[in-house]
Scaffold this active site. Structure first.
Site, PDB file in Angstrom:
ATOM      1  N   VAL A 164      -3.043 -47.936 -77.951  1.00 24.07           N
ATOM      2  CA  VAL A 164      -4.251 -48.500 -77.338  1.00 24.07           C
ATOM      3  C   VAL A 164      -3.708 -49.414 -76.235  1.00 24.07           C
ATOM      4  O   VAL A 164      -3.210 -50.500 -76.514  1.00 24.07           O
ATOM      5  CB  VAL A 164      -5.103 -49.272 -78.372  1.00 24.07           C
ATOM      6  CG1 VAL A 164      -6.267 -49.958 -77.689  1.00 24.07           C
ATOM      7  CG2 VAL A 164      -5.600 -48.320 -79.462  1.00 24.07           C
ATOM      8  N   PRO A 165      -3.776 -48.961 -74.979  1.00 22.93           N
ATOM      9  CA  PRO A 165      -2.960 -49.522 -73.898  1.00 22.93           C
ATOM     10  C   PRO A 165      -3.383 -50.882 -73.338  1.00 22.93           C
ATOM     11  O   PRO A 165      -3.785 -51.008 -72.182  1.00 22.93           O
ATOM     12  CB  PRO A 165      -3.055 -48.442 -72.824  1.00 22.93           C
ATOM     13  CG  PRO A 165      -4.396 -47.837 -73.036  1.00 22.93           C
ATOM     14  CD  PRO A 165      -4.605 -47.847 -74.525  1.00 22.93           C
ATOM     15  N   CYS A 166      -3.213 -51.927 -74.124  1.00 23.39           N
ATOM     16  CA  CYS A 166      -3.508 -53.286 -73.650  1.00 23.39           C
ATOM     17  C   CYS A 166      -2.512 -53.730 -72.586  1.00 23.39           C
ATOM     18  O   CYS A 166      -2.787 -54.673 -71.843  1.00 23.39           O
ATOM     19  CB  CYS A 166      -3.558 -54.266 -74.816  1.00 23.39           C
ATOM     20  SG  CYS A 166      -2.054 -54.314 -75.802  1.00 23.39           S
ATOM     21  N   HIS A 167      -1.373 -53.038 -72.484  1.00 23.13           N
ATOM     22  CA  HIS A 167      -0.384 -53.392 -71.454  1.00 23.13           C
ATOM     23  C   HIS A 167      -0.914 -53.132 -70.049  1.00 23.13           C
ATOM     24  O   HIS A 167      -0.375 -53.644 -69.083  1.00 23.13           O
ATOM     25  CB  HIS A 167       0.933 -52.639 -71.686  1.00 23.13           C
ATOM     26  CG  HIS A 167       0.817 -51.153 -71.597  1.00 23.13           C
ATOM     27  ND1 HIS A 167       0.438 -50.378 -72.675  1.00 23.13           N
ATOM     28  CD2 HIS A 167       1.016 -50.299 -70.562  1.00 23.13           C
ATOM     29  CE1 HIS A 167       0.419 -49.106 -72.311  1.00 23.13           C
ATOM     30  NE2 HIS A 167       0.760 -49.031 -71.029  1.00 23.13           N
ATOM     31  N   ARG A 168      -1.995 -52.392 -69.933  1.00 29.90           N
ATOM     32  CA  ARG A 168      -2.571 -52.068 -68.625  1.00 29.90           C
ATOM     33  C   ARG A 168      -3.546 -53.132 -68.133  1.00 29.90           C
ATOM     34  O   ARG A 168      -4.148 -52.979 -67.081  1.00 29.90           O
ATOM     35  CB  ARG A 168      -3.273 -50.716 -68.699  1.00 29.90           C
ATOM     36  CG  ARG A 168      -2.316 -49.567 -68.997  1.00 29.90           C
ATOM     37  CD  ARG A 168      -3.029 -48.237 -69.132  1.00 29.90           C
ATOM     38  NE  ARG A 168      -2.085 -47.210 -69.552  1.00 29.90           N
ATOM     39  CZ  ARG A 168      -2.427 -46.098 -70.186  1.00 29.90           C
ATOM     40  NH1 ARG A 168      -3.694 -45.865 -70.463  1.00 29.90           N
ATOM     41  NH2 ARG A 168      -1.507 -45.233 -70.539  1.00 29.90           N
TER      42      ARG A 168
END
Length: 195
Positions: A164-168
């Site tokens: 779940v790409p919270c790094h984006r």
């Protein structure tokens, strides 16, 4: 008695016994949380899954033993290293780092998040591979434009980083903000997707 305690243990035998225990626990419905670890370009990752789906991805910096302890408290004490259940997500993570996969398809168990945090986390996969959004953008997406800090907290507590790409999600000025795996990992993930 002392001789028995000092007898060398056959590692292959122990491994076979552990696999048998994991298989029998799974078949009997006694395995609530399966876990495994995988190596990645951002370090060793702990993967955990319930029968519903992947429930946790943790960086080594989070202390895997502590993560397992929290899973035992929040989900179930019936936790066992059982890599077979994690094979699909491990494969997808390998494909992601090999730049073959841009989105994850494995079932997710979002039971570690609730309320607003869960709402934000369900919208994070909408940010495309190689793209970024600001915390403010995400607050608008979830219908609460003033909740910028709460979006930051939702990203910081995301139990499924990478998948779940919270790094984006970045600050409005384009700087990184925080990241559960550390800024070095966040930078590496963004560079991987930008290349």
């Amino acid at each position: 008695m002392v001789a028995l305690l000092s007898t060398p243990v056959d590692a292959d035998l122990l491994d076979r016994l552990h696999r048998r225990l994991a298989n029998e626990a799974e078949l009997a419905g006694l395995l609530d949380v399966a876990y495994s670890t995988v190596d990645s370009p951002v370090g060793k990752l702990l993967l955990a899954a319930t029968p519903a789906g992947v429930v946790r991805v943790a960086f080594a910096s989070e202390d895997h033993d502590r993560v397992l302890e929290v899973l035992g408290q929040k989900l179930s004490s019936r936790i066992l290293r059982a890599p077979k259940r994690l094979d699909p997500v491990a494969r997808e993570i390998d494909e992601y780092f090999a730049k073959v996969r841009r989105a994850f398809d494995v079932p997710l168990d979002l039971s570690l998040s609730r309320g607003f945090r869960r709402l934000v986390q369900t919208h994070l996969p909408e940010i495309g591979y190689g793209q970024t959004r600001s915390y403010r953008d995400m607050a608008e997406v979830v219908g609460n434009p003033k909740a910028v800090r709460a979006v930051g907290t939702a990203c910081a507590t995301n139990p499924l980083p990478i998948v779940v790409p919270c790094h984006r999600v970045l600050r409005s000025d384009g700087t990184l903000g925080g990241y559960i795996g550390g800024l070095e990992a966040k930078t590496a993930l963004l560079k991987l997707e930008a290349a």
